[in-house]
Scaffold this active site. Structure first.
Site, mmCIF file in Angstrom:
data_model
loop_
_atom_site.group_PDB
_atom_site.id
_atom_site.type_symbol
_atom_site.label_atom_id
_atom_site.label_comp_id
_atom_site.label_asym_id
_atom_site.label_seq_id
_atom_site.Cartn_x
_atom_site.Cartn_y
_atom_site.Cartn_z
ATOM 1 N NE ARG A 120 4.189 -9.895 -0.863
ATOM 2 C CZ ARG A 120 3.455 -9.414 0.138
ATOM 3 N NH1 ARG A 120 3.414 -8.113 0.356
ATOM 4 N NH2 ARG A 120 2.762 -10.228 0.907
ATOM 5 C CB SER A 165 -4.134 -17.016 4.870
ATOM 6 O OG SER A 165 -3.800 -15.735 5.395
ATOM 7 C CB SER A 192 -1.468 -16.788 8.157
ATOM 8 O OG SER A 192 -0.098 -16.577 7.968
ATOM 9 C CG ASP A 309 1.937 -9.760 9.647
ATOM 10 O OD1 ASP A 309 2.740 -10.187 8.800
ATOM 11 O OD2 ASP A 309 0.768 -9.420 9.365
ATOM 12 N NE ARG A 384 4.238 -6.354 10.078
ATOM 13 C CZ ARG A 384 3.317 -5.647 10.704
ATOM 14 N NH1 ARG A 384 3.649 -4.879 11.723
ATOM 15 N NH2 ARG A 384 2.051 -5.686 10.328
ATOM 16 C CE LYS A 410 3.369 -3.004 2.530
ATOM 17 N NZ LYS A 410 2.270 -3.738 3.154
#
Length: 431
Positions: A120, A165, A192, A309, A384, A410
């Site tokens: 990331r 964000s 967001s 999310d 997710r 998580k």
């Protein structure tokens, strides 16, 4: 661990929503940045919140906990000088603490998840810190990242909001502690925005003043402030509950989820409205969402930036809706634990869903008759993704097997326990 999800036509019962991960990590952080002892009631227990606990302890906070609450004796703007921090796979924790690390002479954030958090990007926050007299060594914006701080300076700070964000939130937490006044200007777009509202809410609760423009693109922060040590109560979590509500929506169900505040500032509260727009029989009163699902949903168009999310859970519900659904303004999903657009849709196709992607859109051609399933699919080490694929498996004809399903911990360690308490047929197999 593999999760074997079998077709489950009916769900029934009631659960207490888990505590909010987003609010827990923020309260723990301001407790650490306060001078004195703060108390956080009903903190979330997940890998992310545990990472924040562990890291603020390493930085010098004294943390004690019982079954109801946690007390935090903070370090203010004087964290202990440590050489390394391990945030695990918690992106928000990393980004929030990168700014705190500016108060340390040298601190390296190690890379223990090279295939997830290690991929990331954090360039935008790095660029902002470098404007503040902070030197940063990094690998093309990625972990491992070493912060050389000690004397961060306020003033005018520019930060891009295009990717996340969390970069802005990180600066908002730290800049009030600087000696100088600061001005933060958000460049480009801001993803967001609702989550930035949560950050500002928590900071205000701690007695710190920040002047924000109405569009949340410009901030004035007086320097020399201190976080007050206070008591905080963590509310129920909408992002995790979204998957439970989606599972109830796509089955014949009578499910109640408690501790979900109607006036919450969590953007994912919008899932209540999304499901209503899909025709789900749902009420939301006195902090309880009650879903009476009948497997009949209709398609719609939704701005996913308002409930980032929970987008995947709503996409999972849309897989079974009548018509074509469109989730737009969701490009930031590409920069999460995995590419939550390409990677997730690839797994949905394996299950039999009819889905398309654009750079910032997910398009779902619903199949009210259900999907075939009967395959083993990849979680992409993303909590997710795991939760959303489970919803699809419950309504498939042959079920689904999800690899690496333990990574659901998580954010929601008890996700499968809660689903099974409602009657879901899920078997967990250790590998």
């Amino acid at each position: 661990m593999r999760a074997i999800v079998r077709p489950t036509p009916n769900l029934q019962g009631e659960i207490q929503a888990l505590s909010s991960k987003n609010y827990t990590t923020r309260y723990l952080l301001i407790g650490a940045l306060a001078e004195g002892t703060s108390t956080v009631y009903y903190p979330a227990h997940s890998e992310d919140s545990d990472a924040m606990r562990r890291c603020i302890r390493d930085l010098g906070a004294v943390v004690e906990e019982d079954e109801e609450k946690m007390t935090i004796q903070g370090f203010g703007r004087h964290p202990k000088h440590v050489s390394e921090l391990n945030v695990g796979n918690a992106g928000a924790v990393l980004r929030f603490l990168m700014s705190v690390a500016a108060f340390c002479p040298e601190l390296t954030f190690v890379n223990t998840y090279p295939d997830s958090l290690g991929k990331r990007p954090h360039d935008d926050l790095i660029a902002a810190l470098e404007q503040m007299n902070v030197r940063v060594d990094h690998q093309g914006g990625k972990l491992p990242i070493t912060i050389y701080g000690g004397e961060p300076k306020g003033g005018r700070i520019e930060v891009s909001g295009n990717v996340s964000s969390q970069f802005l939130s990180s600066l908002l937490f730290m800049t009030p502690l600087l000696n100088e006044d600061s001005e933060i200007v958000v460049l480009h777009d801001l993803k967001s925005k609702v989550i930035v509202g949560q950050t500002l809410e928590v900071i205000e609760q701690a007695g710190v003043k920040i002047e924000a423009s109405e569009d949340l693109m410009h901030y004035r922060i007086p320097g020399g402030q201190r976080y007050e040590a206070k008591k905080y109560v963590v509310q129920g979590d909408y992002p995790g509950s979204a998957a439970i509500l989606a599972a109830a929506a796509v089955t014949n169900s009578d499910v109640l989820v408690h501790r979900l505040e109607e006036n919450s500032r969590q953007g994912e509260r919008a899932v209540v409205d999304v499901l209503k727009a899909m025709g789900v029989n749902l009420t939301h009163e006195n902090g309880t969402v009650h879903v009476r699902g009948n497997q009949k949903l209709k398609a719609g168009e939704f701005d996913g930036d308002h409930f980032t999310d929970a987008v995947l859970a709503m996409v999972a519900a849309a897989v079974f809706a009548e018509g074509t659904s469109r989730f737009y303004n969701v490009e930031n999903l590409r920069y999460k634990e995995c590419d939550r657009i390409t990677d997730f849709l690839n797994e949905l196709r394996k299950a039999g869903a009819d889905v398309e992607e654009r750079q910032s859109e997910i398009i779902v051609h619903g199949r009210p008759e259900g999907v075939e399933g009967g395959v083993e699919i990849d979680s992409h080490i993303d909590h997710r993704v795991i939760m959303a694929l489970t919803v699809v498996g419950l309504r498939s004809r042959q079920g689904l097997t999800i690899r690496d399903a333990h990574h659901v911990a998580k954010s929601y360690p008890h996700y499968f326990d809660h689903l099974r308490a409602l009657g879901a047929q899920v078997e967990l197999v250790r590998e």
